[in-house]
Design a protein around this motif. Structure first.
Motif, PDB file in Angstrom:
ATOM      1  N   MET A 122      50.756  10.242  -6.728  1.00 32.67           N
ATOM      2  CA  MET A 122      52.055  10.850  -6.439  1.00 32.67           C
ATOM      3  C   MET A 122      52.440  11.757  -7.608  1.00 32.67           C
ATOM      4  O   MET A 122      52.115  11.482  -8.763  1.00 32.67           O
ATOM      5  N   ILE A 123      53.143  12.832  -7.284  1.00 34.85           N
ATOM      6  CA  ILE A 123      53.613  13.789  -8.283  1.00 34.85           C
ATOM      7  C   ILE A 123      55.107  13.568  -8.496  1.00 34.85           C
ATOM      8  O   ILE A 123      55.863  13.437  -7.532  1.00 34.85           O
ATOM      9  N   THR A 124      55.513  13.509  -9.753  1.00 36.24           N
ATOM     10  CA  THR A 124      56.934  13.501 -10.084  1.00 36.24           C
ATOM     11  C   THR A 124      57.262  14.872 -10.640  1.00 36.24           C
ATOM     12  O   THR A 124      56.733  15.271 -11.682  1.00 36.24           O
ATOM     13  N   ASP A 125      58.098  15.602  -9.916  1.00 38.70           N
ATOM     14  CA  ASP A 125      58.459  16.974 -10.260  1.00 38.70           C
ATOM     15  C   ASP A 125      59.718  16.960 -11.119  1.00 38.70           C
ATOM     16  O   ASP A 125      60.760  16.454 -10.702  1.00 38.70           O
ATOM     17  N   TYR A 126      59.610  17.513 -12.324  1.00 35.09           N
ATOM     18  CA  TYR A 126      60.732  17.567 -13.252  1.00 35.09           C
ATOM     19  C   TYR A 126      61.274  18.985 -13.409  1.00 35.09           C
ATOM     20  O   TYR A 126      61.954  19.284 -14.375  1.00 35.09           O
ATOM     21  N   SER A 127      61.005  19.862 -12.448  1.00 34.39           N
ATOM     22  CA  SER A 127      61.395  21.263 -12.589  1.00 34.39           C
ATOM     23  C   SER A 127      62.877  21.513 -12.300  1.00 34.39           C
ATOM     24  O   SER A 127      63.395  22.573 -12.627  1.00 34.39           O
ATOM     25  N   SER A 128      63.570  20.544 -11.698  1.00 36.81           N
ATOM     26  CA  SER A 128      65.006  20.706 -11.467  1.00 36.81           C
ATOM     27  C   SER A 128      65.755  19.583 -12.179  1.00 36.81           C
ATOM     28  O   SER A 128      65.149  18.703 -12.789  1.00 36.81           O
ATOM     29  N   LYS A 129      67.085  19.590 -12.085  1.00 38.55           N
ATOM     30  CA  LYS A 129      67.889  18.604 -12.822  1.00 38.55           C
ATOM     31  C   LYS A 129      67.561  17.177 -12.446  1.00 38.55           C
ATOM     32  O   LYS A 129      67.603  16.287 -13.272  1.00 38.55           O
ATOM     33  N   SER A 130      67.271  16.929 -11.171  1.00 35.58           N
ATOM     34  CA  SER A 130      66.891  15.572 -10.774  1.00 35.58           C
ATOM     35  C   SER A 130      65.417  15.578 -10.381  1.00 35.58           C
ATOM     36  O   SER A 130      64.955  16.457  -9.665  1.00 35.58           O
ATOM     37  N   SER A 131      64.694  14.598 -10.882  1.00 33.78           N
ATOM     38  CA  SER A 131      63.263  14.532 -10.594  1.00 33.78           C
ATOM     39  C   SER A 131      63.053  14.133  -9.136  1.00 33.78           C
ATOM     40  O   SER A 131      63.904  13.493  -8.521  1.00 33.78           O
ATOM     41  N   ALA A 132      61.909  14.546  -8.603  1.00 35.03           N
ATOM     42  CA  ALA A 132      61.593  14.225  -7.208  1.00 35.03           C
ATOM     43  C   ALA A 132      60.132  13.799  -7.119  1.00 35.03           C
ATOM     44  O   ALA A 132      59.260  14.397  -7.766  1.00 35.03           O
ATOM     45  N   LYS A 133      59.880  12.768  -6.333  1.00 36.00           N
ATOM     46  CA  LYS A 133      58.499  12.324  -6.096  1.00 36.00           C
ATOM     47  C   LYS A 133      57.994  13.000  -4.836  1.00 36.00           C
ATOM     48  O   LYS A 133      58.663  12.989  -3.796  1.00 36.00           O
TER      49      LYS A 133
END
Length: 196
Positions: A122-133
């Motif tokens: 799974m990828i955890t995306d930290y490109s915006s204010k809240s992270s998304a899996k």
């Protein structure tokens, strides 16, 4: 007294130690601090720009005889010549080999913006204010296959219980400006039971 019973520390010198300490909720200690004898877990800071605290390197073998569960937080890799994987290898030579349960993914502009978990992919995306899996795609899974197999082989004997026993050391990338790696380090900190 509770601090001594549930002692958790950050070791190593980095210009960002105070920020790292705040983000992880851990006090900073020096390698010769007598409190380390009672530590439940420590986070060692390794900078891709400034390296590893020479005192820590000099006293590493003595410290490791305590079998304190240890996490290496790798910082300052985002705009240097040394990336996260390179710094993990350097840590392995200067201290001892580490395991990398996550790899860094970069945006089109080269900015590190996500982590891929080598176990569940799974990828955890930290490109915006809240992270998304988000699920990884086939291209990501092909790129990480060798790293995934290497981690799997290292965990066959006893899984992450080996970390809790102080036998293996995970290396986690950490970038405070987008919080990349903070939750991942806290995940490993939470694998160590607190004593009361």
């Amino acid at each position: 007294m509770a601090d001594l019973i549930n002692a958790r520390f950050i070791l190593g010198i980095s210009p960002g130690n105070e920020e790292i300490s705040t983000a992880l909720g851990l006090p900073v200690a020096k390698i010769d601090d007598p409190s380390l004898i009672t530590a439940d877990v420590v986070v060692v800071v390794a900078s891709a720009k400034t390296g590893i605290d020479p005192n820590l390197v000099a006293q590493w073998n003595t410290f490791r005889e305590l079998y304190v569960p240890t996490i290496v937080a790798i910082v300052d890799f985002e705009d240097g010549d040394v990336d996260f994987e390179d710094m993990s290898a350097i840590v392995g030579k200067m201290l001892e080999p580490v395991l990398t349960p996550y790899l860094v993914l970069h945006a089109d502009d080269g900015e590190p913006t996500a982590l891929i978990n080598l176990e569940d992919q799974m990828i955890t995306d930290y490109s915006s204010k809240s992270s998304a899996k988000i699920p990884s795609d086939l291209e990501h899974r092909e790129l990480i296959l060798e790293f995934k197999e290497e981690l799997h082989n290292a965990l066959i004997e006893g899984g992450w219980d080996q970390f809790s026993a102080g036998l293996i050391i995970p290396a986690i990338p950490l970038i405070l400006k987008n919080k990349l790696g903070v939750a991942e380090i806290k995940h490993f900190l939470n694998l160590i039971p607190t004593r009361s």
